[in-house]
Design a protein around this motif. Structure first.
Motif, PDB file in Angstrom:
ATOM      1  N   LYS A 193       0.969  -1.152   0.028  1.00  0.00           N
ATOM      2  CA  LYS A 193       0.040   0.057   0.065  1.00  0.00           C
ATOM      3  C   LYS A 193       0.794   1.357   0.055  1.00  0.00           C
ATOM      4  O   LYS A 193       1.796   1.482   1.024  1.00  0.00           O
ATOM      5  N   ASN A 194       0.626   2.208  -0.985  1.00  0.00           N
ATOM      6  CA  ASN A 194       1.551   3.425  -1.084  1.00  0.00           C
ATOM      7  C   ASN A 194       0.862   4.468  -0.629  1.00  0.00           C
ATOM      8  O   ASN A 194      -0.388   4.799  -0.676  1.00  0.00           O
ATOM      9  N   LEU A 195       1.560   5.520  -0.024  1.00  0.00           N
ATOM     10  CA  LEU A 195       1.119   6.688   0.354  1.00  0.00           C
ATOM     11  C   LEU A 195       2.298   7.773   0.733  1.00  0.00           C
ATOM     12  O   LEU A 195       3.565   7.433   0.405  1.00  0.00           O
ATOM     13  N   VAL A 196       2.024   8.980   0.773  1.00  0.00           N
ATOM     14  CA  VAL A 196       2.911   9.814   0.999  1.00  0.00           C
ATOM     15  C   VAL A 196       2.620  10.944   2.050  1.00  0.00           C
ATOM     16  O   VAL A 196       1.267  11.331   2.267  1.00  0.00           O
ATOM     17  N   LEU A 197       3.567  10.941   3.078  1.00  0.00           N
ATOM     18  CA  LEU A 197       3.371  11.884   4.254  1.00  0.00           C
ATOM     19  C   LEU A 197       4.171  13.073   3.944  1.00  0.00           C
ATOM     20  O   LEU A 197       4.980  13.181   3.306  1.00  0.00           O
ATOM     21  N   SER A 198       3.521  14.237   4.483  1.00  0.00           N
ATOM     22  CA  SER A 198       4.290  15.507   4.353  1.00  0.00           C
ATOM     23  C   SER A 198       3.876  16.171   5.598  1.00  0.00           C
ATOM     24  O   SER A 198       3.204  16.044   6.474  1.00  0.00           O
ATOM     25  N   ALA A 199       4.937  16.942   5.980  1.00  0.00           N
ATOM     26  CA  ALA A 199       5.338  17.608   6.973  1.00  0.00           C
ATOM     27  C   ALA A 199       5.986  18.977   6.750  1.00  0.00           C
ATOM     28  O   ALA A 199       6.709  18.965   5.958  1.00  0.00           O
ATOM     29  N   ASP A 200       5.962  19.864   7.869  1.00  0.00           N
ATOM     30  CA  ASP A 200       6.865  21.167   7.669  1.00  0.00           C
ATOM     31  C   ASP A 200       7.176  21.219   9.171  1.00  0.00           C
ATOM     32  O   ASP A 200       7.391  20.299  10.287  1.00  0.00           O
ATOM     33  N   LEU A 201       7.989  22.636   9.433  1.00  0.00           N
ATOM     34  CA  LEU A 201       8.472  22.791  11.015  1.00  0.00           C
ATOM     35  C   LEU A 201       7.621  23.109  11.925  1.00  0.00           C
ATOM     36  O   LEU A 201       7.826  23.554  12.761  1.00  0.00           O
ATOM     37  N   LYS A 202       6.347  23.244  11.300  1.00  0.00           N
ATOM     38  CA  LYS A 202       5.126  23.447  12.372  1.00  0.00           C
ATOM     39  C   LYS A 202       4.151  22.585  12.553  1.00  0.00           C
ATOM     40  O   LYS A 202       3.357  22.392  13.502  1.00  0.00           O
ATOM     41  N   THR A 203       4.155  21.403  11.670  1.00  0.00           N
ATOM     42  CA  THR A 203       3.229  20.547  11.640  1.00  0.00           C
ATOM     43  C   THR A 203       3.851  19.186  11.448  1.00  0.00           C
ATOM     44  O   THR A 203       4.870  19.098  10.514  1.00  0.00           O
ATOM     45  N   ASN A 204       3.189  18.019  11.801  1.00  0.00           N
ATOM     46  CA  ASN A 204       3.665  16.623  11.731  1.00  0.00           C
ATOM     47  C   ASN A 204       2.389  16.103  10.865  1.00  0.00           C
ATOM     48  O   ASN A 204       1.168  16.387  10.911  1.00  0.00           O
ATOM     49  N   GLY A 205       2.936  15.153   9.858  1.00  0.00           N
ATOM     50  CA  GLY A 205       1.874  14.327   8.953  1.00  0.00           C
ATOM     51  C   GLY A 205       1.884  12.831   9.596  1.00  0.00           C
ATOM     52  O   GLY A 205       2.740  12.367   9.947  1.00  0.00           O
ATOM     53  N   ALA A 206       0.354  12.591   9.495  1.00  0.00           N
ATOM     54  CA  ALA A 206       0.200  10.867  10.411  1.00  0.00           C
ATOM     55  C   ALA A 206      -0.666  10.472   9.182  1.00  0.00           C
ATOM     56  O   ALA A 206      -1.669  10.993   8.566  1.00  0.00           O
ATOM     57  N   TYR A 207      -0.714   9.129   9.266  1.00  0.00           N
ATOM     58  CA  TYR A 207      -1.849   8.356   8.637  1.00  0.00           C
ATOM     59  C   TYR A 207      -2.291   7.161   9.632  1.00  0.00           C
ATOM     60  O   TYR A 207      -1.308   6.546  10.250  1.00  0.00           O
ATOM     61  N   ASN A 208      -3.361   6.824   9.536  1.00  0.00           N
ATOM     62  CA  ASN A 208      -3.880   5.751  10.237  1.00  0.00           C
ATOM     63  C   ASN A 208      -3.384   4.401   9.587  1.00  0.00           C
ATOM     64  O   ASN A 208      -3.629   4.427   8.298  1.00  0.00           O
ATOM     65  N   ILE A 209      -3.062   3.620  10.251  1.00  0.00           N
ATOM     66  CA  ILE A 209      -2.949   2.106   9.587  1.00  0.00           C
ATOM     67  C   ILE A 209      -3.911   1.299  10.655  1.00  0.00           C
ATOM     68  O   ILE A 209      -3.747   0.913  11.625  1.00  0.00           O
ATOM     69  N   VAL A 210      -4.692   0.658   9.601  1.00  0.00           N
ATOM     70  CA  VAL A 210      -5.759  -0.345  10.183  1.00  0.00           C
ATOM     71  C   VAL A 210      -5.407  -1.685   9.980  1.00  0.00           C
ATOM     72  O   VAL A 210      -5.442  -2.111   8.684  1.00  0.00           O
ATOM     73  N   VAL A 211      -5.469  -2.505  10.866  1.00  0.00           N
ATOM     74  CA  VAL A 211      -4.851  -3.846  10.716  1.00  0.00           C
ATOM     75  C   VAL A 211      -6.462  -4.571  10.830  1.00  0.00           C
ATOM     76  O   VAL A 211      -7.125  -4.592  11.685  1.00  0.00           O
ATOM     77  N   LYS A 212      -6.689  -5.326   9.541  1.00  0.00           N
ATOM     78  CA  LYS A 212      -7.880  -6.029   9.531  1.00  0.00           C
ATOM     79  C   LYS A 212      -7.867  -7.085   9.817  1.00  0.00           C
ATOM     80  O   LYS A 212      -6.962  -8.067   9.781  1.00  0.00           O
TER      81      LYS A 212
END
Length: 145
Positions: free
Chosen positions: A126-145
């Protein structure tokens, strides 16, 4: 014979005390992390708690330096992204919701800091792109089915 029966009874008792696997029913992404707000950037599903996380810079190589966290635990620190994929084996804590978080140490020469991520659960990627800067963090939920 009595000893054998006692041993079997103890074995059955320990087998029945098997630890229950917890299921996290909703997102556990924090609102802030290390003094920065967290932006939820999506949700991805995997079929196994054991995953390989591959990270790289999929765009122009611009010197992005990152740290990645899974459920608050650091899995790589101060890593400079390259075009080559870096493989990080991880066992997720929960059935249900987990998360991956990107902390940017810089923004490279082309802001913001972006990190391509692939989650390989053994059945596919599964491919995704995380993005962040010096004021915010980027996050993704990972759901194990």
């Amino acid at each position: 014979m009595k000893k054998l029966i006692a041993i079997l009874a103890l074995a059955l008792l320990f087998a029945s005390c098997k630890k229950e696997e917890k299921t996290q029913e909703s997102s556990i992404i924090p609102n802030s992390f290390m003094g920065r707000s967290v932006q939820v950037q999506g949700t991805v599903e995997v079929g196994n708690k054991k995953v390989d996380i591959l990270i790289w810079d999929s765009g122009q190589i611009d010197g992005d330096i990152v740290s990645l966290y899974v459920n608050g635990k650091e899995i790589i620190a101060n890593y400079t992204l390259t075009a080559s994929k870096k493989r990080l084996p991880v066992t997720l804590d929960n059935k249900g919701y987990n998360y991956i978080l990107l902390y940017a140490h810089n923004e490279g020469t082309l802001p913001p800091n972006t990190c391509a991520v692939s989650l390989d659960d053994g059945a596919g990627e599964k491919n995704l792109v995380l993005s962040a800067d010096l004021k915010t963090n980027g996050a993704y939920n990972i759901v194990v089915k």
